[in-house]
Design an enzyme around this catalytic site. Sequence first.
Site, PDB file in Angstrom:
ATOM      1  N   GLU A 175       0.785  -1.245   0.000  1.00 50.22           N
ATOM      2  CA  GLU A 175       0.000   0.000   0.000  1.00 50.22           C
ATOM      3  C   GLU A 175       0.802   1.272   0.000  1.00 50.22           C
ATOM      4  O   GLU A 175       0.747   2.030   0.961  1.00 50.22           O
ATOM      5  CB  GLU A 175      -0.889   0.024   1.254  1.00 50.22           C
ATOM      6  CG  GLU A 175      -2.111  -0.799   1.121  1.00 50.22           C
ATOM      7  CD  GLU A 175      -3.169  -0.442   2.166  1.00 50.22           C
ATOM      8  OE1 GLU A 175      -3.220   0.702   2.628  1.00 50.22           O
ATOM      9  OE2 GLU A 175      -3.957  -1.343   2.496  1.00 50.22           O
ATOM     10  N   GLU A 373      -5.502  -8.532   2.002  1.00 51.15           N
ATOM     11  CA  GLU A 373      -6.013  -8.090   3.311  1.00 51.15           C
ATOM     12  C   GLU A 373      -7.502  -7.819   3.200  1.00 51.15           C
ATOM     13  O   GLU A 373      -7.962  -7.258   2.199  1.00 51.15           O
ATOM     14  CB  GLU A 373      -5.333  -6.798   3.794  1.00 51.15           C
ATOM     15  CG  GLU A 373      -3.888  -6.942   4.174  1.00 51.15           C
ATOM     16  CD  GLU A 373      -3.271  -5.655   4.702  1.00 51.15           C
ATOM     17  OE1 GLU A 373      -4.007  -4.826   5.275  1.00 51.15           O
ATOM     18  OE2 GLU A 373      -2.053  -5.484   4.535  1.00 51.15           O
TER      19      GLU A 373
HETATM   20  C1  BG6 Z   1      -3.793  -1.944   5.832  1.00 51.35           C
HETATM   21  C2  BG6 Z   1      -2.377  -2.125   6.255  1.00 51.35           C
HETATM   22  O1  BG6 Z   1      -3.906  -0.775   5.144  1.00 51.35           O
HETATM   23  O2  BG6 Z   1      -4.752  -1.830   6.851  1.00 51.35           O
HETATM   24  C3  BG6 Z   1      -2.191  -2.860   7.565  1.00 51.35           C
HETATM   25  O3  BG6 Z   1      -1.658  -2.766   5.241  1.00 51.35           O
HETATM   26  C4  BG6 Z   1      -3.213  -2.360   8.559  1.00 51.35           C
HETATM   27  O4  BG6 Z   1      -0.877  -2.688   8.008  1.00 51.35           O
HETATM   28  C5  BG6 Z   1      -4.596  -2.624   7.999  1.00 51.35           C
HETATM   29  O5  BG6 Z   1      -3.073  -2.893   9.828  1.00 51.35           O
HETATM   30  C6  BG6 Z   1      -5.730  -2.297   8.940  1.00 51.35           C
HETATM   31  O6  BG6 Z   1      -5.596  -1.000   9.418  1.00 51.35           O
HETATM   32  P1  BG6 Z   1      -5.594  -0.692  10.973  1.00 51.35           P
HETATM   33  O7  BG6 Z   1      -5.306   0.738  11.061  1.00 51.35           O
HETATM   34  O8  BG6 Z   1      -6.969  -1.042  11.426  1.00 51.35           O
HETATM   35  O9  BG6 Z   1      -4.560  -1.535  11.575  1.00 51.35           O
END
Ligand code: BG6
Length: 474
Positions: A175, A373
């Site tokens: 990202e 993700e």
């Molecule tokens: C993604 C990232 O954008 O979102 C992760 O690659 C991140 O590193 C994930 O943890 C979720 O976001 P957050 O802020 O809820 O941890």
Amino acid sequence: MTLTKDFFWGGSIAAHQCEGAWQEDGKGPAIMDFVTKGSNKEPRTITETIDPKLDYPSHLGIDFYHQYKEDIRLFKEMGFTALRISIDWSRIFPKGDEQEPNQAGIDFYGNVIDELLANDIEPIVTLYHFELPIHLVREYGSWKNRRVIDFYLHYCETVLNAYDGKVKYWVTFNEMNHLDPQTEQSDIFTYLIAGLKYSEMKNPAVDLARIGYNMTLAGVKAVRLAREINPENKIGCVFGLNPIYSYDCQPDNVLKSFLDNDRDYYQVDAMCNGKFPKYKMKQYQALNIDLENQSSDAEDFAKGSIDFIGLNYYMSSISEPNTPVEGETSLFGGIQNPYLEQSKWGWGIDPTGIRYVMNYLYRKYELPIIITENGLGAVDQIEDGTVHDDYRIDYLQKHIKAVKQAVEEDFVECIGYLSWGPIDLVSASTGEMSKRYGFIYVDLDNEGKGSLERSKKDSFDWYQKIIKSNGEDL
Ligand code: BG6
């Protein structure tokens, strides 16, 4: 069309959010080691030095560094066939510009990879997930400086060789596609990607354009390198893509939403189409931005196209219309969609959005997609000794269903689904532990207190069943 038999099922984690051990075995200080805990109301603070009175969640993470064997055993029990990990550059090269690597860092990831392979779990390795040695920021100005591309390639070459034949799937960057030179950014966003605060940039448009360009170029160069080292390597890049819909059907609003949505795609274009896009170059010329690019870069773009696209998907939002309206803002720009429910952190829950982006990507680039993700950050309560997280099951069930529809009804080629944070870990945006994504609960609170003990939530058995049935028993 159904999901292929060798479809990857599993999860994704990132070094700085789970490992801890921030000063062990020769690791150098990296950008996220200087970021304190925040909340959804109070942003994380980025400090110059480590203030012993403040709380820096990356220093302990969830102690994956010492407990990875037990964690991998639990992933295996759920039936994982893949785990996406990241390598922290500062474990391999503590300052980032050394010639010789830190052997203890190479050994650590070698052990993790061996453990995964011993459990028949495919390692998918991200080379850069918000982990940059701080020395490269302070001494060289981070990715604004083309020399950092050479340091990155030396690091990539070192780990590509170290794990050659064991790791087949590589990811160049996580990202880094949210840096639009014409949009105001929050400090934590630009910091996560490049270790620089937006508010301190003297000329943010130029800096962000150069950072974005240099990271994209580094990515395609790394693809070429990975192929030279082993033609069997599959090397992709992970993008965070959250659709921005039109507010209504008023044509100017529709056009605005198209441009807002497209903002995050120029690097995807550059990495998939064999050239840095002309529309972006022309935009920079019109803004008098000198990228300090070189004519030889064209060959790297031509020969360094990625093999697969990693998609991080969490939410969608709507584009702010030309005539401003009242509305709550959303994390990636735009405003909240009144048709959607939001997570406690204001992320608009939209399973259709993942199908939308998958279709968009596949029709534009025709490359295999891995969902790298996806998940719901939520506050979990322990009741009768366990977490009954039906809200998480509901979120994941709907999103996996939409992924299947993209494959089965829309003919998108998708080769894996990896949920974010299959074990609770530190939130990247807020630094909280209480924003949990896992199937596995970690006994650790926002103050860094707890036994670190791991236990299964209700979603653990649910995901096991999904994997066992290859997504049929939804
Ligand atoms: C993604 C990232 O954008 O979102 C992760 O690659 C991140 O590193 C994930 O943890 C979720 O976001 P957050 O802020 O809820 O941890």
